[in-house]
Design a protein around this motif. Structure first.
Motif, PDB file in Angstrom:
ATOM      1  N   THR A  16      42.148  73.516  17.451  1.00 47.61           N
ATOM      2  CA  THR A  16      43.132  74.598  17.275  1.00 47.61           C
ATOM      3  C   THR A  16      44.001  74.686  18.536  1.00 47.61           C
ATOM      4  OG1 THR A  16      41.374  76.081  18.034  1.00 47.61           O
ATOM      5  CG2 THR A  16      41.754  76.011  15.667  1.00 47.61           C
ATOM      6  N   GLY A  19      48.861  77.384  21.574  1.00 53.09           N
ATOM      7  CA  GLY A  19      49.766  77.314  22.722  1.00 53.09           C
ATOM      8  C   GLY A  19      49.236  76.375  23.800  1.00 53.09           C
ATOM      9  N   GLY A  20      48.129  75.716  23.540  1.00 52.65           N
ATOM     10  CA  GLY A  20      47.633  74.686  24.441  1.00 52.65           C
ATOM     11  C   GLY A  20      46.798  75.188  25.613  1.00 52.65           C
ATOM     12  N   GLY A  21      46.455  76.471  25.634  1.00 49.54           N
ATOM     13  CA  GLY A  21      45.698  77.012  26.772  1.00 49.54           C
ATOM     14  C   GLY A  21      44.351  76.336  26.954  1.00 49.54           C
ATOM     15  N   HIS A  22      43.602  76.225  25.871  1.00 48.28           N
ATOM     16  CA  HIS A  22      42.287  75.589  25.984  1.00 48.28           C
ATOM     17  C   HIS A  22      42.423  74.090  26.281  1.00 48.28           C
ATOM     18  CE1 HIS A  22      40.362  79.034  23.519  1.00 48.28           C
ATOM     19  NE2 HIS A  22      40.027  79.142  24.784  1.00 48.28           N
ATOM     20  N   ASP A  40      46.500  70.709  15.328  1.00 50.91           N
ATOM     21  CA  ASP A  40      47.025  72.001  14.855  1.00 50.91           C
ATOM     22  C   ASP A  40      47.926  71.682  13.677  1.00 50.91           C
ATOM     23  OD1 ASP A  40      47.347  75.040  16.441  1.00 50.91           O
ATOM     24  OD2 ASP A  40      48.398  74.632  14.567  1.00 50.91           O
ATOM     25  N   GLN A  41      47.773  72.491  12.626  1.00 54.89           N
ATOM     26  CA  GLN A  41      48.556  72.229  11.425  1.00 54.89           C
ATOM     27  C   GLN A  41      49.962  72.812  11.510  1.00 54.89           C
ATOM     28  OE1 GLN A  41      46.857  74.199   8.031  1.00 54.89           O
ATOM     29  NE2 GLN A  41      46.126  75.916   9.220  1.00 54.89           N
ATOM     30  N   ASN A  83      45.666  69.476   9.518  1.00 62.04           N
ATOM     31  CA  ASN A  83      44.613  70.462   9.303  1.00 62.04           C
ATOM     32  C   ASN A  83      43.286  69.896   9.804  1.00 62.04           C
ATOM     33  OD1 ASN A  83      42.566  72.118   7.907  1.00 62.04           O
ATOM     34  ND2 ASN A  83      44.306  72.896   6.771  1.00 62.04           N
ATOM     35  N   PHE A  84      42.506  70.736  10.478  1.00 67.31           N
ATOM     36  CA  PHE A  84      41.228  70.227  11.011  1.00 67.31           C
ATOM     37  C   PHE A  84      40.196  69.965   9.914  1.00 67.31           C
ATOM     38  CE2 PHE A  84      40.648  74.939  12.249  1.00 67.31           C
ATOM     39  CZ  PHE A  84      39.826  75.254  11.165  1.00 67.31           C
ATOM     40  N   ASP A 105      39.090  77.545  18.044  1.00 68.12           N
ATOM     41  CA  ASP A 105      39.476  78.928  18.350  1.00 68.12           C
ATOM     42  C   ASP A 105      40.279  79.370  17.125  1.00 68.12           C
ATOM     43  OD1 ASP A 105      40.323  81.278  19.547  1.00 68.12           O
ATOM     44  OD2 ASP A 105      41.752  80.300  20.897  1.00 68.12           O
ATOM     45  N   GLY A 107      41.828  81.091  13.509  1.00 71.21           N
ATOM     46  CA  GLY A 107      42.771  82.156  13.178  1.00 71.21           C
ATOM     47  C   GLY A 107      44.186  81.881  13.615  1.00 71.21           C
ATOM     48  N   GLN A 112      52.254  82.702  16.524  1.00 67.22           N
ATOM     49  CA  GLN A 112      52.448  82.956  15.087  1.00 67.22           C
ATOM     50  C   GLN A 112      52.533  84.460  14.819  1.00 67.22           C
ATOM     51  OE1 GLN A 112      48.920  80.834  13.952  1.00 67.22           O
ATOM     52  NE2 GLN A 112      50.029  78.983  13.369  1.00 67.22           N
ATOM     53  N   MET A 132      50.277  78.903   7.885  1.00 67.76           N
ATOM     54  CA  MET A 132      50.224  78.297   9.220  1.00 67.76           C
ATOM     55  C   MET A 132      50.912  76.936   9.171  1.00 67.76           C
ATOM     56  SD  MET A 132      46.432  78.999  10.606  1.00 67.76           S
ATOM     57  CE  MET A 132      45.605  80.530  10.321  1.00 67.76           C
TER      58      MET A 132
END
Ligand code: SAM
Length: 313
Positions: A16, A19-22, A40-41, A83-84, A105, A107, A112, A132
């Motif tokens: 997921t 925004g790329g934080g993780h 990320d979809q 999609n994962f 992560d 949701g 979004q 999404m």
């Protein structure tokens, strides 16, 4: 990050990206031999990935066999705009059969949520969309305008856990008949159910209504089940699965699967009394955000984090 127990030379997946934080944090913990695949979809996340990870120059952008764009940064980072639920297939497409850790992560991302145009937030007037992945065919407007009263009530009860799902469904159906036209925007929907929002709990009930529609539009629970199943197949023994969920329907699936290997949470044992599950739960209960974290980021208030480890056979 602690839950992932990163080995610098390992292969990890952030399913997921948002925004790329993780992803940024994982990459900084990886050495030059380590690899990160991110899914990320949402094409907005793809755009972030493209500018976020320029290959100290330009990102190589390749179209893969499945027609999706992959951004590859120096061989260490690959972004997959899918999609994962197809985790295993896309990893295989990249020649990867086993990974050391997976992070989900779940949701909606803040991006979004804050874009009125996407229809995720009850705060803005916008098209009642809630996809999404905008390549998907069904929007929330399609659902509220096509489902009959019983199906709508079932959906609101099951995925929104709304105590007054029946009344809300009836009000929505009545509105689209009386207004003589479809419910098109978030404001139209709020207007349709306004007499069914208990005083002082208006926002809570609206959030539950939007959650129900979002889960259905995006097939969220089916995608999560597919992810959990495939994660247990692609993790190396000792590999970690970290999942952050934001509502009880997700968290229940995660908890049950980590405990028992099935979604019902029914523990089966072999002849010797060993639990027959591909994972074992590493975290004690669900980890929640501290007071200090909540003060800095109130959106973490409903987050529940669980860590599972692939059993070493
Ligand atoms: C809570 S955000 C993740 C935020 C991210 N961890 C960060 O650091 O910015 C969830 C993201 O997962 C994506 N997502 C949700 N379900 C997905 C699925 N089934 N397949 C792929 N991406 C999904 C959403 O599009 C959204 O961008």
């Amino acid at each position: 990050m602690e839950g992932l127990a990163i080995r610098p030379e390992g292969t990890y997946v952030d399913v997921t990206f948002g925004g790329g934080g993780h992803s940024r944090a994982i990459l900084s913990a990886l050495g030059p031999e380590g690899r990160l695949f991110a899914f990320d979809q949402d094409e907005d996340a793809a755009a972030v990935a493209a500018e976020f990870f320029p290959l100290r120059g330009n990102p190589e952008i390749q179209e893969n066999e499945a027609g999706s764009m992959d951004y590859t940064e120096g061989g260490r980072f690959t972004f997959i705009n899918e999609n994962f639920r197809y985790l295993k297939s896309f990893l295989r497409l990249h020649g990867v059969r086993q990974v050391d850790g997976i992070l989900a992560d779940l949701g909606v991302s803040s991006h979004q949520f804050d874009e009125g145009e996407r229809g995720f937030s009850t705060r803005f007037d916008g098209p009642l969309d809630l996809r999404m992945d905008r390549r998907g065919e069904v929007t929330a407007a399609d659902l509220v305008n096509s489902l009959d009263e019983n199906d709508l009530a079932r959906l609101l009860k099951l995925y929104g856990e709304l105590p007054n799902a029946k009344q809300m469904a009836r009000a929505i159906v009545k509105c689209r008949q009386d207004a003589g036209g479809p419910i098109k925007t978030t404001t139209d929907l709020k207007e349709a159910v306004k007499h069914h929002l208990p005083r002082g709990k208006e926002n809570k009930y609206l959030a539950m209504l939007f959650q129900a529609l979002r889960i259905e539009v995006n097939g969220e629970l089916e995608a999560l089940k597919a992810l959990l199943q495939q994660a247990s197949e692609v993790l190396v023994p000792g590999g970690r699965l970290v999942v952050i969920s934001y509502h009880s329907l997700e968290d229940r699936l995660v908890k049950n699967f980590m405990k028992s290997g099935n979604f019902e949470g029914e523990i089966e044992k072999d002849f010797f009394g060993n639990v027959l599950s591909p994972l074992r739960m590493v975290s004690h209960g669900a980890v929640q955000a501290s007071e200090a974290e909540l003060a800095a980021n109130n959106r973490a208030r409903s987050a529940r984090l669980r860590v599972g480890e692939r059993i070493k056979n």
